[in-house]
Design an enzyme around this catalytic site. Structure first.
Site, PDB file in Angstrom:
ATOM      1  N   LYS A  84     -48.478  71.893  10.181  1.00 27.20           N
ATOM      2  CA  LYS A  84     -49.045  71.086   9.089  1.00 27.20           C
ATOM      3  C   LYS A  84     -50.358  71.698   8.618  1.00 27.20           C
ATOM      4  O   LYS A  84     -51.175  72.142   9.429  1.00 27.20           O
ATOM      5  CB  LYS A  84     -49.275  69.655   9.601  1.00 27.20           C
ATOM      6  CG  LYS A  84     -49.778  68.678   8.538  1.00 27.20           C
ATOM      7  CD  LYS A  84     -49.938  67.280   9.127  1.00 27.20           C
ATOM      8  CE  LYS A  84     -50.408  66.252   8.124  1.00 27.20           C
ATOM      9  NZ  LYS A  84     -50.585  64.925   8.710  1.00 27.20           N
ATOM     10  N   SER A 159     -48.093  61.185   6.497  1.00 23.52           N
ATOM     11  CA  SER A 159     -48.537  62.315   5.722  1.00 23.52           C
ATOM     12  C   SER A 159     -47.936  63.651   6.140  1.00 23.52           C
ATOM     13  O   SER A 159     -48.025  64.614   5.387  1.00 23.52           O
ATOM     14  CB  SER A 159     -50.061  62.410   5.798  1.00 23.52           C
ATOM     15  OG  SER A 159     -50.476  62.642   7.137  1.00 23.52           O
ATOM     16  N   SER A 183     -48.403  59.069  10.801  1.00 25.95           N
ATOM     17  CA  SER A 183     -48.006  60.234  10.005  1.00 25.95           C
ATOM     18  C   SER A 183     -47.063  61.216  10.666  1.00 25.95           C
ATOM     19  O   SER A 183     -46.593  62.132   9.999  1.00 25.95           O
ATOM     20  CB  SER A 183     -49.246  60.995   9.551  1.00 25.95           C
ATOM     21  OG  SER A 183     -49.796  60.344   8.447  1.00 25.95           O
TER      22      SER A 183
HETATM   23  N1  GLN Z   1     -50.231  56.190   6.263  1.00 28.02           N
HETATM   24  C1  GLN Z   1     -51.439  56.088   7.011  1.00 28.02           C
HETATM   25  C2  GLN Z   1     -52.622  56.356   6.128  1.00 28.02           C
HETATM   26  O1  GLN Z   1     -52.402  56.541   4.991  1.00 28.02           O
HETATM   27  C3  GLN Z   1     -51.406  57.043   8.164  1.00 28.02           C
HETATM   28  C4  GLN Z   1     -51.803  58.418   7.848  1.00 28.02           C
HETATM   29  C5  GLN Z   1     -51.836  59.296   9.045  1.00 28.02           C
HETATM   30  O2  GLN Z   1     -51.337  58.937  10.110  1.00 28.02           O
HETATM   31  N2  GLN Z   1     -52.481  60.441   8.897  1.00 28.02           N
HETATM   32  O3  GLN Z   1     -53.739  56.369   6.542  1.00 28.02           O
END
Ligand code: GLN
Length: 484
Positions: A84, A159, A183
């Site tokens: 990532k 994400s 994410s």
């Molecule tokens: N969807 C969550 C957010 O927008 C989690 C994001 C993540 O785990 N990086 O913060």
């Protein structure tokens, strides 16, 4: 160009090992085939932002040399890995899905990257993600969204959507993502692969670009539980470069996969089965039946503080993000927009560089940390976080693992939730509690809806019990035949 390695899209780590051992292919041939395949497939999904052929081929040559010399090339020898783009890679552009870092070439490697390469892993490229890992759909990337490889008009989740898509598409055998509020698990669930968030501190955060430091985790994706477990045990363990990394020894998760699961007590928190789409609910209940057939003992439990999890998370995460993102000021790392004064330069750079979601979170986070509001919001949220962790502590006195859905619904259409950030935040309801408590949790495939959309089942265990979590997931995967 060497011969194309057959079946590169469906290889497991074991098959890579066997292929190398039987001279079916060399590590260089496999790396070349994987890169070629990934480049050919990428226009469909936009999963990769950057390929790293030079680095991949150099790593593959090292593996081939070791093999030729009769040395052990390591547990990940020759395995194509996607990383990532919030995890830094020396000499390979790392953008965090942001315009600000469009030209950022890190001068060092993240510890997880160093460890996986030392174990023989081959990094073929960097994957697309929501800007600074903020999002649940991958639509917040400055470089365009990722498409779900199983349904191209749908999101892959976020994400870490690029990493999940890469593994689902077969352009990498395994991948690294990051999880702050879901994410890794949510995109794994949307793309039908395995995704793991280890105990907080289990994997060093050195070189993981910070979003919300007290919640950030690096976690692996794989097409099988075994592959994800092997990748995790390779990168886990204390690191001097991250003071929050844990000293607890790392056992071999893979070696303990086959121990029995019969008799395991499984908690089903009633709060996680409300508001679930009926198709996702049916699949999870069928999954629970599979666990019952394996001899596990499911029982209903309650985690009453769950209802506060979304506001609690979005206060803590935005507060920490507003502080962490202050470093992108046009002076270090980032692009710069001119301004007549220093503060005009800051404003111009940050105004042009950050996308809408990052700006929203910086404003929210600055607000909850500001004088007069700190106690009312931030401190209160930290207290609620302690209650959520306490819920889990109490539950794990009675059960060995907790099983829940990962997401209230399967992958949604691109654009469907873009205009409603609150609805997007609410979709994280089942995943953020695990991060707030810092416990290990993962998504394992649990079948598909009538429309062919994958649904993931979440397994959570107590701190540092990755062993129990993987064992249950592996038994479930084998019994259910949901993988792949
Ligand atoms: N969807 C969550 C957010 O927008 C989690 C994001 C993540 O785990 N990086 O913060």
């Amino acid at each position: 160009m060497s011969a194309r390695v057959a079946g590169v899209a469906s290889l497991t780590m074991d098959q890579v090992r066997q292929g190398l051992a039987s001279h079916e292919f060399s590590a260089v041939e496999l790396a070349q085939s994987a890169l070629e395949f990934a480049q050919q497939e990428n226009p469909k999904t936009n999963a990769y932002l950057q390929f790293s052929p030079e680095r991949a081929l150099a790593a593959a040559e090292r593996v081939d040399k070791k093999l030729a010399a009769g040395e052990d090339p390591g547990p990940l020898a020759g395995v194509p890995v996607a990383v990532k783009d919030v995890i830094v890679t020396k000499g390979v552009r790392t953008t965090c899905g942001s315009r600000l870092l469009e030209r950022y070439i890190p001068p060092y490697d993240a510890t997880a990257v160093t460890r996986l390469e030392q174990a023989g892993g081959i990094i073929i490229g960097k994957t697309n993600c929501d800007e600074f890992a903020m999002g649940s759909s991958n639509e917040n990337s400055a470089y365009g969204p990722v498409r779900n490889p199983l349904a191209l008009d749908r999101v892959p989740g976020g994400s870490s959507g690029g990493s999940a898509a890469a593994v689902a598409q077969g352009t990498a055998v395994v991948a690294l993502g990051s999880d702050t509020g879901g994410s890794v698990r949510q995109p794994a669930s949307f793309c039908g692969v395995v995704g793991v968030t280890p105990t907080y501190g289990r994997v060093s955060r050195y070189g993981l670009v910070a979003f919300a430091s007290s919640l950030d985790h690096i976690g692996p994706f794989g097409r099988t539980v075994r592959d994800a477990a092997l990748l995790l045990e390779t990168i886990a363990g204390r690191d001097e470069m991250d003071s929050t990394s844990a000293f607890a020894p790392v056992s071999s998760y893979v070696a303990q996969l086959d121990a029995k699961v019969a008799g395991m007590k499984i908690g089903l928190p009633r709060e996680y089965f409300e508001g679930l789409s009926s198709e996702s609910g049916d699949l999870i209940h069928k999954g629970i039946d599979v666990l019952r057939k394996l001899g596990c003992e499911p029982r209903e439990i309650s985690l009453p503080a769950t209802k506060y999890a979304v506001p609690c998370y979005y206060i803590i995460a935005t507060a920490e993000a507003s502080s962490n993102l202050a470093r992108y000021d046009g002076v270090r790392y980032t692009m710069r927009c001119d301004g007549e004064t220093l503060s005009a330069m800051y404003r111009a750079t940050r105004g042009a560089g950050f996308g809408a979601e990052c700006k929203r979170r910086i404003m929210l986070g600055t607000y909850v940390l500001s004088h007069g509001y700190y106690d009312a919001y931030y401190l209160k949220a930290q207290k609620v976080r302690a209650l959520i962790a306490e819920d889990f502590r109490r539950a794990f006195a009675e059960v060995d693992a907790i099983v829940t859905p990962v997401s209230p619904f399967p992958a949604f259409k691109l654009g469907e939730k873009l205009d409603d950030p609150l609805e997007m935040y609410l979709s994280d309801i089942y995943t953020i509690t695990g991060d707030l408590a810092g416990i290990p949790c993962m998504s394992v495939p649990c079948g598909k809806t009538a429309a062919g959309l994958p649904v993931g089942m979440q397994i959570l265990t107590k701190h540092f019990d990755e062993t129990g979590m993987f064992r249950l997931a592996d038994a479930f995967e084998k019994a259910g035949g949901f993988a792949g």
